[in-house]
Design a protein around this motif. Sequence first.
Motif, mmCIF file in Angstrom:
data_model
loop_
_atom_site.group_PDB
_atom_site.id
_atom_site.type_symbol
_atom_site.label_atom_id
_atom_site.label_comp_id
_atom_site.label_asym_id
_atom_site.label_seq_id
_atom_site.Cartn_x
_atom_site.Cartn_y
_atom_site.Cartn_z
ATOM 1 N N ARG A 130 0.858 -1.189 0.000
ATOM 2 C CA ARG A 130 0.000 0.000 0.000
ATOM 3 C C ARG A 130 0.890 1.234 0.000
ATOM 4 N NH1 ARG A 130 -2.838 -0.484 4.752
ATOM 5 N NH2 ARG A 130 -4.170 -1.995 3.728
ATOM 6 N N TRP A 131 1.094 1.785 -1.162
ATOM 7 C CA TRP A 131 2.010 2.910 -1.326
ATOM 8 C C TRP A 131 1.287 4.255 -1.388
ATOM 9 C CZ3 TRP A 131 -0.023 -0.154 -4.938
ATOM 10 C CH2 TRP A 131 -0.605 0.445 -6.029
ATOM 11 N N GLN A 132 -0.054 4.252 -1.534
ATOM 12 C CA GLN A 132 -0.803 5.498 -1.701
ATOM 13 C C GLN A 132 -0.826 6.315 -0.405
ATOM 14 O OE1 GLN A 132 -2.188 2.387 -2.094
ATOM 15 N NE2 GLN A 132 -3.017 2.210 -4.138
ATOM 16 N N THR A 133 -0.895 7.631 -0.581
ATOM 17 C CA THR A 133 -1.106 8.501 0.571
ATOM 18 C C THR A 133 -2.580 8.381 0.973
ATOM 19 O OG1 THR A 133 -1.757 10.410 -0.756
ATOM 20 C CG2 THR A 133 0.624 10.141 -0.294
ATOM 21 N N PHE A 134 -2.904 8.900 2.158
ATOM 22 C CA PHE A 134 -4.304 8.873 2.592
ATOM 23 C C PHE A 134 -5.182 9.674 1.631
ATOM 24 C CE2 PHE A 134 -7.936 10.564 4.974
ATOM 25 C CZ PHE A 134 -8.560 9.363 5.286
ATOM 26 N N SER A 135 -4.684 10.790 1.157
ATOM 27 C CA SER A 135 -5.432 11.607 0.204
ATOM 28 C C SER A 135 -5.698 10.843 -1.095
ATOM 29 C CB SER A 135 -4.647 12.892 -0.093
ATOM 30 O OG SER A 135 -5.313 13.663 -1.059
ATOM 31 N N GLU A 136 -4.693 10.135 -1.583
ATOM 32 C CA GLU A 136 -4.876 9.317 -2.793
ATOM 33 C C GLU A 136 -5.869 8.187 -2.539
ATOM 34 O OE1 GLU A 136 -0.546 9.764 -4.969
ATOM 35 O OE2 GLU A 136 -0.732 8.362 -3.292
ATOM 36 N N ALA A 137 -5.816 7.596 -1.356
ATOM 37 C CA ALA A 137 -6.759 6.532 -1.011
ATOM 38 C C ALA A 137 -8.190 7.061 -1.032
ATOM 39 C CB ALA A 137 -6.422 5.947 0.365
ATOM 40 N N GLY A 138 -8.382 8.296 -0.566
ATOM 41 C CA GLY A 138 -9.707 8.915 -0.592
ATOM 42 C C GLY A 138 -10.191 9.170 -2.003
ATOM 43 N N ALA A 139 -9.314 9.651 -2.863
ATOM 44 C CA ALA A 139 -9.682 9.893 -4.262
ATOM 45 C C ALA A 139 -9.983 8.578 -4.974
ATOM 46 C CB ALA A 139 -8.561 10.649 -4.970
ATOM 47 N N LEU A 140 -9.229 7.554 -4.659
ATOM 48 C CA LEU A 140 -9.472 6.234 -5.254
ATOM 49 C C LEU A 140 -10.815 5.674 -4.795
ATOM 50 C CD1 LEU A 140 -8.524 3.988 -7.058
ATOM 51 C CD2 LEU A 140 -7.086 3.153 -5.197
ATOM 52 N N TYR A 141 -11.143 5.867 -3.526
ATOM 53 C CA TYR A 141 -12.456 5.474 -2.995
ATOM 54 C C TYR A 141 -13.577 6.093 -3.835
ATOM 55 C CZ TYR A 141 -16.611 6.340 -0.174
ATOM 56 O OH TYR A 141 -17.908 6.469 0.240
#
Length: 180
Positions: A130-141
């Motif tokens: 899991r390399w994504q930042t929390f912000s990227e994880a939110g956008a991916l969601y």
Amino acid sequence: MDKIIISGGPGSGKSTLLLALESAGFQCVPEVSRELIRQEVAKDSKCVPWKDLACFAKLCLHQMIIDFENVLERELTFFDRGIPDIIAYLRFGGLPVDDIFVAAAKHYRYAANVFIAPPWEAIYINDEERWQTFSEAGALYSEIKNVYTELGYLVTELPLAPVRERVEFTLAKLERIEYN
């Protein structure tokens, strides 16, 4: 029987929920990408999402189709992500979505109700896969939610709650047996 998707952005508690459902006796299919990442890294392959997302997406699709076809039809089965997730990851990565992914998403249909775990910063951590930042994880969601909606699924957001409550919520929504 139903093939139920548990999806959402990285680090939102999906896998923990699947483990709890499995411990409660339900058939569960783990997330394909984590194992594929481990295998590809061990081979020193470039077919990992941070180097060649298109290549990695094809690996995921192949394994997800195998998993879809191999589950016992007579049992309720929970999947940690589904084929539509691949489309969301490709879109998020700014890549074109080949027809094979759209055709597979239309052909291999899961239960109409998809559960999605929202971003949850309190539990989010990075790790080897899991390399994504929390912000990227939110956008991916958000992209994942859009793809499932576009494909005609009813998306139900999981509560930001302890795993036991998430299990109870999921089973209540499915109108299945109570979690003990």
